[in-house]
Motif scaffolding. Sequence first.
Motif, mmCIF file in Angstrom:
data_model
loop_
_atom_site.group_PDB
_atom_site.id
_atom_site.type_symbol
_atom_site.label_atom_id
_atom_site.label_comp_id
_atom_site.label_asym_id
_atom_site.label_seq_id
_atom_site.Cartn_x
_atom_site.Cartn_y
_atom_site.Cartn_z
ATOM 1 N N GLY A 22 -23.074 27.058 2.915
ATOM 2 C CA GLY A 22 -24.258 26.881 3.759
ATOM 3 C C GLY A 22 -24.846 25.491 3.727
ATOM 4 O O GLY A 22 -25.889 25.241 4.349
ATOM 5 N N CYS A 27 -21.772 23.375 7.302
ATOM 6 C CA CYS A 27 -22.234 23.515 8.693
ATOM 7 C C CYS A 27 -21.471 22.579 9.629
ATOM 8 O O CYS A 27 -21.181 22.947 10.773
ATOM 9 C CB CYS A 27 -23.731 23.225 8.768
ATOM 10 S SG CYS A 27 -24.769 24.436 7.906
ATOM 11 N N ASN A 99 -32.065 28.977 9.987
ATOM 12 C CA ASN A 99 -31.177 28.092 9.248
ATOM 13 C C ASN A 99 -31.439 26.654 9.661
ATOM 14 O O ASN A 99 -30.882 26.150 10.631
ATOM 15 C CB ASN A 99 -29.720 28.486 9.537
ATOM 16 C CG ASN A 99 -28.764 27.890 8.529
ATOM 17 O OD1 ASN A 99 -28.865 26.719 8.192
ATOM 18 N ND2 ASN A 99 -27.843 28.698 8.049
ATOM 19 N N ALA A 203 -22.002 30.676 9.366
ATOM 20 C CA ALA A 203 -22.982 29.736 8.824
ATOM 21 C C ALA A 203 -24.417 30.183 9.097
ATOM 22 O O ALA A 203 -25.305 29.994 8.268
ATOM 23 C CB ALA A 203 -22.749 28.350 9.409
ATOM 24 N N GLU A 208 -29.854 30.662 3.173
ATOM 25 C CA GLU A 208 -29.993 29.392 2.456
ATOM 26 C C GLU A 208 -30.811 29.557 1.181
ATOM 27 O O GLU A 208 -30.493 28.970 0.141
ATOM 28 C CB GLU A 208 -30.666 28.352 3.355
ATOM 29 C CG GLU A 208 -29.769 27.783 4.424
ATOM 30 C CD GLU A 208 -30.453 26.655 5.160
ATOM 31 O OE1 GLU A 208 -30.978 25.737 4.495
ATOM 32 O OE2 GLU A 208 -30.476 26.678 6.396
#
Length: 232
Positions: A22, A27, A99, A203, A208
């Motif tokens: 992550g 990403c 995110n 992702a 997170e």
Amino acid sequence: MSSPVLQGFTKSLAMTVVSEIGDRTFCIAAILAMRHPRKSVLFGCLSSVIVTTILSALVGWAAPSLISKEWAHYITTFLFFGFGLWSLWEAYNEDDDDNDELKHVEKQLNADTKAKTGKAKSDGKKGEDEDFKKQKRAFLNCFFSPVFLQAFSVTFFGEWGDKSQLATISLAADEDALAVILGGITAQTLCTVAAVIGGKSLASRISERLVTLLSGILFLAFGVLSLLSPVD
């Protein structure tokens, strides 16, 4: 594997996985894989993280020759505790509803793409420097595809100075450098393959906050182990 080698490999593997899942480079691989051929993205990102892992471990391996082994051990212990507290603080302050890292990376990649497109349209008269850059790009394109070069360069600069790289340097200063390299490359390969195959959807589903929290706990655990272990 002997005990010190296994210890270095395991620490490097676990540390890199929780640091990279992550993260920015994860990403980058996920977004690029959605836009370009996966094979080129995979090879570009993998080549980049392998190079950075080896360079980081070599810096850590060379550290004890510049300072004493005892000081290297204490600095490594301090950094583990520092990274752990830093990660816990990030986890505490993170908003898990969206995110942010994924959005930030996607926005930056879009901006880079627009900048390159605008540059190509306004080619104009750029002089000898521009001609030299074009020749340099043309030379590289003879050996590597543009997608490979983009994936390699974006991942390389995204990884440089990252928390996981600094942790790899610290770990290599206190553990077997070869084991750290093998563990780091194994972890980076697993994370990059997952990002390329899973793509943006994977992702975006990763928490997170949870990953950062686990990263902080792991770093603190390494710090405690390093504090309790004798200096070789």
